[in-house]
Design an enzyme around this catalytic site. Sequence first.
Site, PDB file in Angstrom:
ATOM      1  N   LEU A 203       0.876  -1.177   0.000  1.00  0.00           N
ATOM      2  CA  LEU A 203       0.000   0.000   0.000  1.00  0.00           C
ATOM      3  C   LEU A 203       0.912   1.226   0.000  1.00  0.00           C
ATOM      4  CD1 LEU A 203      -2.607  -1.272   2.620  1.00  0.00           C
ATOM      5  CD2 LEU A 203      -2.866  -1.214   0.140  1.00  0.00           C
ATOM      6  N   LYS A 237       6.519   6.879  16.539  1.00  0.00           N
ATOM      7  CA  LYS A 237       5.416   7.818  16.435  1.00  0.00           C
ATOM      8  C   LYS A 237       5.786   9.143  17.092  1.00  0.00           C
ATOM      9  CE  LYS A 237       2.125   3.994  16.542  1.00  0.00           C
ATOM     10  NZ  LYS A 237       1.304   3.139  17.430  1.00  0.00           N
ATOM     11  N   ARG A 291      -1.377  -4.741  24.521  1.00  0.00           N
ATOM     12  CA  ARG A 291      -0.884  -3.989  25.689  1.00  0.00           C
ATOM     13  C   ARG A 291      -1.614  -2.643  25.789  1.00  0.00           C
ATOM     14  NH1 ARG A 291       2.747  -2.924  21.468  1.00  0.00           N
ATOM     15  NH2 ARG A 291       2.755  -0.718  20.937  1.00  0.00           N
ATOM     16  N   ARG A 337       4.499  13.345  21.416  1.00  0.00           N
ATOM     17  CA  ARG A 337       5.510  12.609  22.187  1.00  0.00           C
ATOM     18  C   ARG A 337       6.781  13.434  22.175  1.00  0.00           C
ATOM     19  NH1 ARG A 337       5.495   6.180  20.791  1.00  0.00           N
ATOM     20  NH2 ARG A 337       3.236   5.921  20.596  1.00  0.00           N
TER      21      ARG A 337
END
Length: 452
Positions: A203, A237, A291, A337
């Site tokens: 993709l 990320k 998780r 972050r």
Amino acid sequence: MFEKLLIANRGEIALRIQRACREMGISTVAVHSTADADAMHVRLADESVCIGPPPAQESYLNAHAVLSAAAISNADAIHPGYGFLAENADFATMVEEHGFTFVGPSPEHIRRMGDKVAAKQTVQEAGIPVVPGSDGAVAGPDGALEVAAEIGYPVMIKASLGGGGRGMRMVASADEMRDAYNAASHEAQSAFGSGALYVEKYLANPRHVEVQILADQHGAVVHLGERDCSLQRRHQKLVEEAPSPALNPEQREEIGRIATEAARRIGYRSVGTFEFLFQDGQFYFIEMNTRLQVEHAVTEMICGLDLVREMVRVADGTPLDFGQEDIRFFGHAIECRITAEDPETLQPAPGTVNMYHAPGGLGVRVDSALYSGYRVPPYYDSMVAKLIVHGANRNECLMRLRRALDEFVIDGLTTTIPLHQRLVGASDFINGDYDIHWMEGFAAGAAAEAAS
Ligand code: MV4
């Protein structure tokens, strides 16, 4: 309910779990390496146990040391947080065998989803759309060539036991296959102990959209909406947001319903995430995370639930006391972050925090274990803070995020705050117009600008 819970982690997530426990009347045990004796998670816990020297292999990843700490502190349950032992099925098994409750899914679900081929097969049978490709692992480069000829190039070859991008190659045409296969297989063998690979249609410009699930031990499952995690570089990320700017209400409703139904069919319990690539209005499952995730906070902000509290409750066997129809989504949330990294090399840049000032005010949440005078040890992940901002809509959220980033002071460390400040001014980001590759180009532009 548990009386005492051991947190097998450090940093902001250890604090996050402690806070939920305190509100629930559960006392907490921190574990720490010698490098973390002065860490905030040790200071704020009810008790703490030193479990080893600085390298994670000898402390936070040392299952026997963690179990010994749980035994000597007389804990009832162990929460693994994320990273470290969180998705280690053998650890989850040991926890239960020693008579503690593992705050997470069953070891069987962790194991199954850790094998990407088995995961894909399992969720496909449960009704989730997957990326077209080989039926399980292929038999060598010839097997890969055969599948690729059927589905058409370009294809992606991936390690069966992989994840996170290692042992993965894009293959544009048949004449590239042998070299790519051998390189990926070799990488997979050394990283995961198996050189087995599977093949998927490539993709080209998808978004990374993931659906949050919460399930109890009695068959009740809800979804808590999706997160868009496309803003990443080198599989790290940088920003996550909920809801995804790319989905319309029908697509949102549909993928939530499919994910919920699949989790119910596979008998899943605890929190979990189905990860999808989303392109041209279609969802394609890639992996499942078993998780609590770093980015769980954006989901909490839009649905007003405490995911850690719910995770602890369902681990103790308490039924969910709400259904899908009780869950209301409000507004928009974005998480940055913030890592202590050199902006050029992206290498961790540990150091000492001279002065720390976190932003506040309406709709602003900071999850961090930093404090003035704290020395960031060089041994662990470079994430030092999560800034999570909520607004009634995406535009209000963006304005508030800009304001909060400008207030944030982490003097003494080199952090990614300047990169986030640039990002919140970028028109593609403001328009929600980005895919999984967009950030690489943007960060490269930022680095070139800084160098000139
Ligand atoms: C893909 C893909 C394109 N096509 N699979 C990267 C890590 C692993 N979790 C899955 N990954 C990808 N799988 C097909 N068939 C592109 C990626 C990918 C990616 C996915 C999610 C988030 C960031 C990414 C960055 C590069 C490549």
